[in-house]
Design an enzyme around this catalytic site. Sequence first.
Site, PDB file in Angstrom:
ATOM      1  N   HIS A 628       0.824  -1.223   0.000  1.00  0.00           N
ATOM      2  CA  HIS A 628       0.000   0.000   0.000  1.00  0.00           C
ATOM      3  C   HIS A 628       0.857   1.272   0.000  1.00  0.00           C
ATOM      4  CE1 HIS A 628       0.194   0.227   4.556  1.00  0.00           C
ATOM      5  NE2 HIS A 628       0.194   1.509   4.264  1.00  0.00           N
ATOM      6  N   ASP A 683      -0.790  -7.338   1.542  1.00  0.00           N
ATOM      7  CA  ASP A 683      -0.128  -6.025   1.606  1.00  0.00           C
ATOM      8  C   ASP A 683       1.394  -6.211   1.725  1.00  0.00           C
ATOM      9  OD1 ASP A 683       0.330  -3.357   1.752  1.00  0.00           O
ATOM     10  OD2 ASP A 683      -0.458  -3.086   3.783  1.00  0.00           O
ATOM     11  N   SER A 777       4.085   2.078   8.433  1.00  0.00           N
ATOM     12  CA  SER A 777       3.724   1.113   7.399  1.00  0.00           C
ATOM     13  C   SER A 777       4.931   0.646   6.617  1.00  0.00           C
ATOM     14  CB  SER A 777       2.761   1.749   6.410  1.00  0.00           C
ATOM     15  OG  SER A 777       1.509   1.816   6.977  1.00  0.00           O
TER      16      SER A 777
END
Length: 827
Positions: A628, A683, A777
């Site tokens: 992502h 992801d 992330s």
Amino acid sequence: MNGCEEAVEFLPVNNAKKVEKRGPRRWVVLAIVITVILLLSLLAGVLVWHLRGGNVWVQKVFNGHLRIKNENFIDAYENSTTAEFAQLANQVKEALKLLYNKIPALGPYHKESAVTAFSEGSVIAYYWSEFSIPQALVEEAERAMAKEHTVTLPPRQRSHHSFMLTSVVAFPTDPRTVQTTRDSSCSFALHAQGTKTTRFTTPGFPDSPYPAHAHCSWVLRGDADSVLSLTFRSFHLAPCDERGSDLVTVYDSLSPVEPQAVVQLCGTYPPSYNLTFLSSQNVFLVTLITSTERRHPGFEAAFFQLPKLSSCGGYLRQAQGTFSSPYYPGHFPPNIDCVWNIEVPNNRYVKVRFKVFYLVEPNMPPASCTKDYVEVNGEKHCGEKPQFVVTSNSSKMTVRFHSDHSYTDTGFLAEYLSYDSRDPCPGMFTCNTGRCIRKALRCDGWADCADYSDELNCVCNVTHQFTCKNKLCKPLFWLCDGLNDCGDGSDEQGCKCPAQTFKCGNGKCLPLSQQCDGKDNCGDGSDEATCDKVSIVTCTSRTYRCHNGLCLNKGNPECDGIKDCSDGSDEKDCDCGQRSFSRQSRVVGGQDADEGEWPWQVSLHALGQGHVCGASLISPTWLVSAAHCHVDDKGFKYSDPTMWTAYLGLHDQRKRSEPGVQEHKLKRIIRHPDFNDFTYDYDLAVLELEKPAEYSNVVRPICLPDATHVFPAGKAIWVTGWGHTEEGGTAALILQKGEIRVINQTTCESLLPQQLTSRMMCVGFLSGGVDSCQGDSGGPLSSVEADGRIFQAGVVSWGEGCARREKPGVYTKLSEFRDWIKEQTGV
Ligand code: 4AZ
């Protein structure tokens, strides 16, 4: 010789004749003596001057403001090209000259002064003065300039009254600011129109970058007795760094003086960030100084005028209500004082809960509270604070708010209520800190009161809780898991299972016969993880497969220091997961990492945005990150490898050019083909570096877990990154680490219903508190495994907010992707 003797002879005053007679010879001697004395003192003077560094001349520019008494503001003073402006400016310059001439450290060194603007009140003049001062006198000159002066020009023929300046002050400034006033190519003057909003932008915004090496200024004005509200709607400057980054400064004045700077901004702000500022008068000065060649769009801003607050604070007499700093959630104006007097019925007490509290002043020690502060019960509060409660022991409370001349913040939002002193939290539990929490949170095993008072003196629920010696209740599955959860070690004492049974990692006791039988009897894989006698068993999806195709009954046999496969393949390719430094700090919780503690941690910078995502190093040329992070968004090509720079061996985001830090460009970004941008399933991405990394003390790869590797529920794992330190907060500059625990998949599915897939795992605490957040992330979950080697359990992926209760972080399960990573990278 004689002459000398004669020269020192004292003469009677009335011996005129004698003087006359000897006159000519005496004068010659006297002249010689005076010349010698003069020469000597000149020499001494030059020597002293040299020793004090007097030969070094410094160019000094001071910016300041002053008040002109007996003068009324007229519109023509707003425009520096009018004759009226020039005439008044000349008078000010003349008066300044007169003032400087009276001050020895200034007068002889004054080169030039200029008036840059006037504003109302009666008339305020903004000016700069330039000096060329001997180095030794600079401090004295600065002190003299900062003092408040008054100066009067005597009356002229045509005017009857004298010209009087008061409150004359000035402060040293960057000489480049003068350039702006000399070169008007990037200077703008705007006056608010009625109640309308006036928009302005950096030149070329948003289609072309703002100019490099530029000095721009915007003079913003409102009508007399109004104040201004200024909002940056979009803000994209070069990233902030220590070496003179591009900078926007807003001044609560028309002079660019640091003591009246309201804010300094650089880098990029998300649109949700509150960048509204209020002035204390009817003017604002916005400057942009750029020192880099980097290309960024700049800013779009808007301002409008509004009536000046006649007062702030007040009397609060209701049973409950809210109040906030002026213009909340905009930045409060500088130079304001408010007092709230809260009074509730006689038999009740006052409680104030500060729900939001931001009074941060740059470059100030956090607890000093000498500039902006809130004072309650005689105690000053400042800086940034999580929600807190203040109570009174009477029916009255006074809350004071003070903001000084410089730097403002978004302030505070508070609610007040009255309470019965005998029952401060009706229907709720009262923490010892005064906070009220839901009764259901008492004795649930999770600390909700900051001081743990909700978990003290509990009767634990024996069906799913364990009672620690210190009376805390903890989930049963933490019992005997090798970790001190109670804090007093009591959950790890006497952990033996009954005879003929063994203890699972999750606390279960099972018959010995079930240990190392190739089946996951415990449910967390721990009965198969530490088998002394490794045997070859039938291959299943849960058994480790050696290169020769044989399968083992041992869990997690890779790189554990024991050769289990007959071909030794379980101990091959094990140059990973080891730190160079063995010493790390011992404190647990979200906190600064040590340098070199997580040498596989990578910081990914997107062009013009600074740090955006984390990643991990798995080989000299490959990184693992989240898919992502590499999806194009709002016109930015996050999928394009040339948009990224990877920093390896980084600890402090401000020190990216220090030795040891490796800056790498990306050659390729491979997103998992099944990545779903809506559900965040799959992801994962692998990124290829353009040039191989060099391993060092601070740059090393992490181990990848085999597809059969188990990270059992309850296991403590570390999460690291430069992400936000709280939800909606700001990114960390120093790499942060937090210890969190693997959460049982079924539990997690119930907490995040219909959102979890088998490629995801929850890691965190049900009570919240420690978690990853925006900006983490793509970063790794580091798990210390057998032999002290560190394996990557997951990749930071998503979560509902950050550190919220019962909303743990969600991570991409790396063991699910072992084969895909091998296929893509060969690692
Ligand atoms: C994010 O926005 C994010 N609490 C990452 C992790 C978590 C939440 C948000 C987990 O990148």
